[in-house]
Design an enzyme around this catalytic site. Structure first.
Site, PDB file in Angstrom:
ATOM      1  CB  CYS A   1      -1.340   0.563   5.496  1.00 23.00           C
ATOM      2  SG  CYS A   1      -0.091   0.003   4.629  1.00 23.00           S
TER       3      CYS A   1
ATOM      4  CB  CYS B   1      -1.597  -2.902   8.794  1.00 21.51           C
ATOM      5  SG  CYS B   1      -0.022  -1.732   8.280  1.00 21.51           S
TER       6      CYS B   1
ATOM      7  CD  GLU C   1      -1.570  -2.240   2.527  1.00 23.46           C
ATOM      8  OE1 GLU C   1      -0.044  -2.708   2.236  1.00 23.46           O
ATOM      9  OE2 GLU C   1      -1.676  -2.674   3.566  1.00 23.46           O
TER      10      GLU C   1
END
EC number: 3.5.4.33
Length: 143
Positions: A80, A77, A49
């Site tokens: 990101c 996560c 990402e």
């Protein structure tokens, strides 16, 4: 999502956790694509990402991506997810849910926090089975 899955497969072939990401513009044209490069770069922040968002910003010549969609094979996560907010991405579309490490629908739920200044539209579970299978196969091969 097909392009993100291709990036995830390529990451797995390089020995990286199979996560792929693509950034598209308002017309659906690809601005950037990436797979995880954590091992290759020896950089724990080299998630697909972040790599795709940085490349898309460079391609547009702007630090923000307010009309963009980020497609990723795994629920981002916390790092990101926060980057997605910082880049002001319009829409986040992800495949597999991540109950252990996710930061959108699980864990810290970044976009639900009062300190989050931008909340993208979120669509989860797109081609979830394929994305989850890539991850299961990769980790089964390590055992």
């Amino acid at each position: 999502m097909e392009i993100a899955l291709q990036e995830a497969r390529a990451a797995a072939a390089r020995g990286e956790v199979p996560v792929g990401a693509v950034v598209t513009d308002a017309a659906g044209q690809v601005l950037a694509r990436a797979g995880n490069e954590v091992e290759a770069r020896r950089d724990p922040s080299a998630h697909a990402e972040l790599l795709a968002l940085r490349a898309a910003a460079a391609a547009t010549g702007d630090k923000l991506l307010p009309q963009a969609t980020l497609w990723v094979t795994l629920e981002p996560c916390a790092m990101c997810a926060q980057a997605t907010a910082f880049f002001r991405v319009k829409r986040l579309v992800f495949g597999a849910y991540d109950p252990k490490g996710g930061g959108v629908e699980h864990g810290p739920r970044i976009f639900s926090q009062p300190t989050c200044h931008h909340v993208p539209e979120v669509v989860g579970g797109v081609r979830e089975g394929e994305a989850a299978a890539l991850l299961r196969e990769f980790f089964a091969g390590l055992r």
